[in-house]
Design an enzyme around this catalytic site. Structure first.
Site, short mmCIF file in Angstrom:
data_model
loop_
_atom_site.label_atom_id
_atom_site.label_comp_id
_atom_site.label_asym_id
_atom_site.label_seq_id
_atom_site.Cartn_x
_atom_site.Cartn_y
_atom_site.Cartn_z
N ILE A 103 1.22 -1.51 -0.04
CA ILE A 103 0.18 0.30 -0.16
C ILE A 103 0.89 1.35 0.13
O ILE A 103 2.25 0.72 0.57
CB ILE A 103 -0.95 0.16 0.75
CG1 ILE A 103 -2.06 0.92 1.46
CG2 ILE A 103 -0.17 -0.51 2.56
CD1 ILE A 103 -3.31 1.10 1.80
N CYS A 104 0.37 2.77 -0.12
CA CYS A 104 1.35 3.81 -0.47
C CYS A 104 2.70 3.52 -1.38
O CYS A 104 2.52 2.69 -2.42
CB CYS A 104 1.08 4.13 1.05
SG CYS A 104 1.63 5.80 0.51
N GLY A 105 3.40 4.15 -0.61
CA GLY A 105 4.93 3.76 -0.84
C GLY A 105 5.46 2.93 -1.39
O GLY A 105 6.85 2.65 -2.43
N THR A 107 3.91 0.32 -2.91
CA THR A 107 3.97 0.13 -4.46
C THR A 107 4.97 0.76 -5.24
O THR A 107 5.20 0.50 -6.20
CB THR A 107 2.72 0.59 -4.92
OG1 THR A 107 2.88 2.19 -5.01
CG2 THR A 107 0.84 0.30 -4.39
N ALA A 154 -2.75 -1.03 -3.13
CA ALA A 154 -3.25 0.15 -2.88
C ALA A 154 -3.22 1.41 -2.60
O ALA A 154 -2.07 1.47 -2.38
CB ALA A 154 -4.21 0.40 -1.71
#
Length: 202
Positions: A103-105, A107, A154
């Site tokens: 999730i977030c960074g 990714t 996400a």
């Protein structure tokens, strides 16, 4: 009853506390042990100032001992390569057929590792991943969360959708319970609470 292998949550300095709480809390309630994995066994400090003592170091983690590796966002994903070993661990997990959720960074870390080039995925925004120079831009989906090839992705504003994809991937809850859980925590649907209680009682 089949013994479930632990879920491993990666923790490192500046990790974003809010992004995985729904997933880990409800996985634990579903019978999964949640174990934290740090760069070492030394304490780390979250973005919110929480100190966490990892259960194990990254070099002790083996895919065959795990149900899932969760990679949480952190400021460090965007300020250098110190978390690249966690992206390499994600590659080892996926190569071994063990799922990963990012999730977030995180990714962006997976994009740099080439793990999003051939999988449908999402993140905070297309331009955020494009800045990594990765080759998977055409596979970007502008949705809350995506699962493809054993990998959940996400953006930072979607911890509930992120958790839902994880529950589905691991079979933590049946479809009715998962749907009611999502409507309760994402949509604040008042009818979903009773439906969730009924689904979990079955």
């Amino acid at each position: 009853m089949t013994t479930r292998k632990p879920v491993h949550l990666a923790v490192y300095d500046t990790f974003a506390d809010w992004e995985t709480g729904h997933a880990t809390a409800h996985l634990a309630q579903a019978g999964f042990e949640v174990r934290t994995v740090g760069p070492t066994r030394e304490p780390v400090t979250s973005m919110g100032g929480l100190r966490v003592l990892p259960d194990l170091a990254l070099d002790e983690l083996r895919p065959e001992d795990s149900s899932l590796l969760i990679l949480v966002g952190a400021g460090l994903w965007d300020t250098g390569d110190s978390l690249a070993p966690f992206a390499r661990a994600a590659r080892a997990f996926l190569d071994a057929g063990v799922p990963v959720a990012a999730i977030c960074g995180a990714t962006a870390g997976l994009a740099r590792e080439g793990l999003l080039d051939n999988r449908a995925h999402t993140s905070a925004a297309p331009f955020y991943l494009a800045a990594t120079g990765y080759a998977g831009g055409e596979r970007y989906a502008d949705v809350d969360a995506v699962t493809d090839g054993g990998l959940v992705t996400a953006g930072p504003t979607e911890p509930v959708a992120f958790a839902r994809e994880i529950f589905r991937l691991l079979g933590a809850y049946d479809d009715k319970a998962t749907d009611a859980w999502y409507r309760l925590f994402h949509d604040s649907d008042p009818q979903a609470y009773a439906e969730l209680e009924e689904a979990l009682a079955r």
